[in-house]
Design an enzyme around this catalytic site. Structure first.
Site, PDB file in Angstrom:
ATOM      1  N   GLU A  76       1.536   3.777   3.015  1.00 32.50           N
ATOM      2  CA  GLU A  76       1.984   3.284   4.322  1.00 32.50           C
ATOM      3  C   GLU A  76       3.501   3.391   4.416  1.00 32.50           C
ATOM      4  O   GLU A  76       4.229   2.400   4.514  1.00 32.50           O
ATOM      5  CB  GLU A  76       1.465   1.862   4.539  1.00 32.50           C
ATOM      6  CG  GLU A  76      -0.063   1.832   4.575  1.00 32.50           C
ATOM      7  CD  GLU A  76      -0.654   0.435   4.694  1.00 32.50           C
ATOM      8  OE1 GLU A  76       0.119  -0.540   4.870  1.00 32.50           O
ATOM      9  OE2 GLU A  76      -1.891   0.306   4.620  1.00 32.50           O
ATOM     10  N   GLU A 104       2.117  -4.919  11.395  1.00 34.14           N
ATOM     11  CA  GLU A 104       1.579  -3.559  11.344  1.00 34.14           C
ATOM     12  C   GLU A 104       2.343  -2.672  12.315  1.00 34.14           C
ATOM     13  O   GLU A 104       2.768  -3.124  13.383  1.00 34.14           O
ATOM     14  CB  GLU A 104       0.096  -3.556  11.734  1.00 34.14           C
ATOM     15  CG  GLU A 104      -0.809  -4.352  10.804  1.00 34.14           C
ATOM     16  CD  GLU A 104      -1.328  -3.524   9.643  1.00 34.14           C
ATOM     17  OE1 GLU A 104      -0.912  -2.341   9.523  1.00 34.14           O
ATOM     18  OE2 GLU A 104      -2.147  -4.039   8.867  1.00 34.14           O
ATOM     19  N   HIS A 119       0.863  -1.183   0.000  1.00 33.94           N
ATOM     20  CA  HIS A 119       0.000   0.000   0.000  1.00 33.94           C
ATOM     21  C   HIS A 119       0.902   1.236   0.000  1.00 33.94           C
ATOM     22  O   HIS A 119       1.617   1.476   0.971  1.00 33.94           O
ATOM     23  CB  HIS A 119      -0.922  -0.011   1.224  1.00 33.94           C
ATOM     24  CG  HIS A 119      -1.942  -1.100   1.176  1.00 33.94           C
ATOM     25  ND1 HIS A 119      -2.350  -1.803   2.295  1.00 33.94           N
ATOM     26  CD2 HIS A 119      -2.646  -1.612   0.135  1.00 33.94           C
ATOM     27  CE1 HIS A 119      -3.259  -2.698   1.940  1.00 33.94           C
ATOM     28  NE2 HIS A 119      -3.447  -2.616   0.651  1.00 33.94           N
ATOM     29  N   HIS A 146       3.190  -3.512   6.975  1.00 37.88           N
ATOM     30  CA  HIS A 146       2.196  -2.480   6.704  1.00 37.88           C
ATOM     31  C   HIS A 146       2.290  -1.388   7.771  1.00 37.88           C
ATOM     32  O   HIS A 146       3.033  -1.512   8.747  1.00 37.88           O
ATOM     33  CB  HIS A 146       0.781  -3.068   6.734  1.00 37.88           C
ATOM     34  CG  HIS A 146       0.459  -3.937   5.568  1.00 37.88           C
ATOM     35  ND1 HIS A 146      -0.438  -3.597   4.587  1.00 37.88           N
ATOM     36  CD2 HIS A 146       0.918  -5.174   5.225  1.00 37.88           C
ATOM     37  CE1 HIS A 146      -0.524  -4.560   3.690  1.00 37.88           C
ATOM     38  NE2 HIS A 146       0.293  -5.531   4.054  1.00 37.88           N
TER      39      HIS A 146
END
Length: 249
Positions: free
Chosen positions: A27, A195, A24, A122
């Site tokens: 990010e 994350e 993404h 991420h």
């Protein structure tokens, strides 16, 4: 020397850790975490030397380069969320995903390669700290083994939260790398989404928020790499530095 590079000897089975990031484009913290992993692994740190001798690291630091170049938040040039197309990526519409998936499948089918970890990095826009998503399995023993790495990482990284780590198989996540590869690879492979918060992590309870910096993100990456030393119980192989010589006037 004969004792070194056990994973690169002719005919030796290779234990592979595969890491991807920036699927993404918006990010950006994921790139700093990945940079911390890379910088540590190629350094002359004694732990890095042991890890290079016993493991093979495959790293794709940017899965969505065209989206990053265009300044997109989530999609590629063609408007696709690449992290929903792992099941059947197109070589035309999702070329980076297609290439990485083909490489992973080739390694999976190679009897001399044991693909033991897949970690996709991420950044999260609402949660604090670093944390992981893992998969749910019917095999209770496999499910428990999957929890070992994030527990070890929690001990090594003050900004990583095991309490925020969760294991799921939501239908909406079926096309993600973590979910798809978790179903494809065998029961000795563990697939995670790592994350990290866009803004801060908590220390000393829920009242002390520490803003993330580029260096803090890279430190988390270094701690991710160091955790493999604990996971594979290679600590005894690390060369201990000599005690510093006392300075005299």
């Amino acid at each position: 020397p004969p004792s070194a590079a056990a994973n690169l000897r002719p005919g030796a089975e290779q234990k592979v850790v595969f890491i991807t990031a920036r699927v993404h484009p918006g990010e950006t913290p994921s790139s700093f975490v990945c940079q911390g992993i890379i910088d540590f692994l190629v350094s002359q740190h004694p732990i890095a030397k042991v890890l290079r001798d016993h493991l093979v690291f495959k790293i794709a630091p940017m899965l969505n380069p065209d989206g990053v170049y265009l300044g997109n938040y989530r999609c590629s040039l063609m408007g696709f969320d690449l992290n929903r197309h792992w099941a059947n990526p197109s070589p035309w519409a999702h070329p980076t995903l297609h290439g990485v998936k083909q490489l992973i499948i080739e390694m999976y089918n190679n009897p001399k390669i044991n693909l033991e970890f897949y970690i996709d990095i991420h950044a999260h826009s609402t949660m604090m700290n670093g944390f992981m998503y893992g998969n749910i399995f019917e095999d209770e023993e496999r499910f428990q083994r999957q929890a070992v790495f994030p527990k070890l990482l929690c001990q090594n990284a003050e900004d990583f939260s095991y309490s925020s780590t969760s294991f799921n198989r939501d239908a909406v996540k079926a096309g993600t790398g973590r979910r798809f590869l978790g179903g494809l690879l065998n029961d000795t492979s563990y697939c995670y989404t790592l994350e990290v918060s866009f803004y801060s992590y908590m220390l000393d309870g829920p009242t002390t928020a520490v803003p993330y910096t580029e260096e803090a993100y890279m430190k988390l990456g270094r701690n991710v790499a160091r955790t493999f030393l604990d996971y594979y119980r290679l600590n005894s192989l690390v060369e201990r530095p000599l005690a510093p010589t006392p300075k005299t006037r």
